[in-house]
Design an enzyme around this catalytic site. Structure first.
Site, PDB file in Angstrom:
ATOM      1  N   ASP A 172       0.840  -1.195   0.000  1.00 23.71           N
ATOM      2  CA  ASP A 172       0.000   0.000   0.000  1.00 23.71           C
ATOM      3  C   ASP A 172       0.877   1.247   0.000  1.00 23.71           C
ATOM      4  OD1 ASP A 172      -2.294  -1.521   0.079  1.00 23.71           O
ATOM      5  OD2 ASP A 172      -2.422  -1.488   2.272  1.00 23.71           O
ATOM      6  N   ARG A 173       0.303   2.341  -0.442  1.00 27.43           N
ATOM      7  CA  ARG A 173       1.068   3.590  -0.558  1.00 27.43           C
ATOM      8  C   ARG A 173       1.699   4.004   0.767  1.00 27.43           C
ATOM      9  NH1 ARG A 173      -0.467   9.073  -0.020  1.00 27.43           N
ATOM     10  NH2 ARG A 173      -2.619   8.430   0.366  1.00 27.43           N
TER      11      ARG A 173
END
Length: 594
Positions: free
Chosen positions: A278-279
């Site tokens: 995930d970012r």
């Protein structure tokens, strides 16, 4: 016949009255009036002495009368010395099975032709060559890696529901980021095209039309932390990904992504994805340098042959020893990326083990045995120990107990509505991208009054793009206090000439002072060329985002204490350094506190 494909119907059938159209039949190749007969309109005789029935199609009779010439050329008449009738170059067969085979072959050829045409158009789409990496460059400011705005061409193929509609009507309805007058200007300027050709506003869209719109693109800043390579070989790239950085281009991120930075700073291109993070999650990330290696490791992960270990810091005193959570996880919304524990979810298993406790928060080792979306974060929320700065799952939007025990107390629809109305959809929800926001649209959320207190977007009064006169560009920007002086004023080239550079209306009039906060920056120390350059900063009079002041994100919006630490396969293992926040006596910096 319909659309060029023959339709055969059982015989006997009704017959079409064709005498009135004999003149059109005679216009076909090798066809003379004396070469056919229509006795009682039941059949007609063609060269070769064979008789062919005139079948009533399951179509309105007017289709023949209105489209005689359009459809009949699909029947190719043979010369007088030929054995009989040909359909699309195939001999007309006698048996029904052979007729069906011919029809399938014709249909296959039509599909093949359409695929070839689509492939040719896709090959012309921008962003698939090495040139994309040179579109723009980075600069560092106040601890953030930023991207100079650049011209970019968004492309999409015509959707079925758009076919037959005027291009301007489609954009006015489907892409409401700008007024219809703006799209009309783009069409007339040649920056919004069909199949890379300029059209007028009355053009009606067809199947397979490729729409292309050139825009002045602005990207979201990320933390200015370098990517650290852990392992580099001919087959594999392993790195330590900083938080805030998406893996792939998506939404408002393109150059500010792992794959672009690796290509631009390390000359590592054409990498194959093995897994994702995930970012906001930092840590170990692997790419294959060839398809075979990527497939091999991807298959090992899918078959659960890879032991993964993450570390995180959670609120409260996590129980000592090992804790296992096997609650199923369900995706509430793929669009905004939100999950929850639910009996309707997929089977899921995570093992947790406390590493240390500093009196307020605990560092926990996490071993996910399945690979569900947000699995670790959702299970920690369910156990009542959410990641301490998780902007999504550590929030009262999930209820007074923040979703502990799966107790949310509202419907999925209400949860999604509350999430969007309370927080900025990109910074808070941490979306890696959204298809509806990543093509021609700008985010509708930018105009949402509910976001006014978030401090992310502050509109400023300035010359609206519709007031810009292309016939007098210099006059529109001279002596205008709202036009910045420390950047280059540009206009895009017509998309019909993609090799042309942007049109420079005015060079920068002054240099902007460099923030003192950048001098001790680790990324800037490594890449000195990342200091701000007015020549590279472009400003477009017709760009909406050039006239919107975006406040820089804070460190607390870009950091989450969840880190991919170790990946171990059947005969390999990689591990990163532990992040500073995993130390036993660590205290949270002031700028990262919520």
């Amino acid at each position: 016949m319909n659309g060029g494909t023959p339709y055969l119907v059982p015989w006997p059938a009704m017959h079409l009255p064709l005498p009135a159209h004999l003149s059109k039949l005679t216009g076909l190749p090798h066809m003379q009036p004396q070469q056919f007969t229509l006795p009682q309109f039941t059949h007609f005789t063609l060269p070769g002495g064979q008789v062919y029935p005139i079948n009533q199609m399951t179509l309105p009779p007017t289709l023949f009368t209105q489209n005689m010439v359009t459809h009949l050329p699909k029947i190719i008449m043979p010369p007088t010395d030929s054995p009989g009738l040909l359909i699309n170059g195939f001999p007309y067969p006698a048996k029904l099975a052979e007729k069906r085979k011919i029809i399938e072959e014709i249909a296959h050829n039509d599909v093949k032709k359409a695929k070839i045409e689509t492939k040719a158009l896709k090959a012309k789409r921008p962003g698939f060559t090495d040139d994309r990496y040179g579109e723009t460059s980075y600069y560092v400011e106040a601890g953030l890696r930023k991207v100079y705005p650049y011209y970019f061409t968004f492309t999409t193929f015509t959707k079925g529901r758009w076919v037959g509609e005027k291009i301007l009507d489609v954009f006015a309805r489907e892409f409401r980021a700008h007024p219809v007058e703006e799209y009309e200007r783009c069409i007339l300027d040649g920056t919004l095209t069909v199949n890379y050709e300029q059209v007028d506003t009355e053009y009606r869209l067809r199947h397979n039309d490729l729409l292309a719109n050139i825009v002045h693109r602005h990207e979201t800043p990320v933390l200015s932390k370098p990517i650290e390579l852990i392992h580099l070989s001919d087959e594999l790239v392993v790195l330590d990904k900083p938080c805030s950085l998406p893996v792939h281009p998506c939404g408002r991120y393109r150059h500010n992504t792992v794959v672009f930075i690796l290509a631009k700073e390390y000359n590592l291109k054409n990498l194959r994805t093995i897994h994702r993070l995930d970012r906001l999650t930092s840590g170990l990330l692997m790419f294959g340098r060839n398809p075979k290696k990527a497939r091999e490791l991807e298959q090992q992960i899918r078959n659960r042959q890879v032991m993964k270990e993450y570390v995180c810091r959670v609120d409260g005193e996590f129980p000592p020893g090992r804790t296992e959570c096997c609650q199923p996880v369900e995706v509430v919304s793929y669009k905004i990326g939100v999950c929850k524990v639910s009996v309707h979810g997929k089977e899921c298993r995570t093992e947790f083990e406390r590493m240390n406790f500093n009196g307020k928060t605990s560092v926990v080792l996490c071993r996910p045995f399945t690979g569900r979306m947000h699995q670790i974060r959702v299970h920690l929320q369910y156990l009542g120990y959410p990641v301490m700065n998780d902007p999504l799952y550590n929030h009262t939007v999930f209820g007074a107990e923040k979703g502990k025990g799966g107790n949310i107390g509202k419907s999925d629809e209400k949860l999604i509505s509350d999430l969007i109305s309370i927080h900025n959809a990109e910074n808070w929800l941490g979306m890696d991208g959204d298809s509806e926001l990543s093509m021609f649209n700008k985010s509708d959320l930018a105009d949402d009054p509910a976001l006014g207190s978030s401090g992310c977007v502050v509109p400023v009064h300035s010359v609206h793009h519709n007031n810009f006169d292309p016939a007098n560009p210099i006059g529109c920007i001279e002596n205008n206090p709202l036009v910045p002086r420390n950047c280059t004023i540009t206009r895009p080239p017509p998309i019909t000439r993609p090799c042309r550079s942007p049109v420079v209306l005015r060079p920068p009039l002054e240099a902007a002072p460099i923030s003192s906060l950048t001098y001790n920056d680790e990324l800037l120390t490594k890449f000195g060329e990342y200091r701000y350059s007015p020549d590279k900063m472009t400003w477009d009079p017709n760009c909406y985002e050039c006239k919107v002041r975006y406040r820089d994100p804070k460190a607390k919006d870009l950091v989450m204490y969840l880190h991919a630490w170790t990946y171990k396969g059947p005969d390999w293992q990689f591990q990163t350094r532990l992040p500073p926040w995993a130390e036993p006596n660590w205290e949270q910096p002031e700028n990262e506190k919520k």
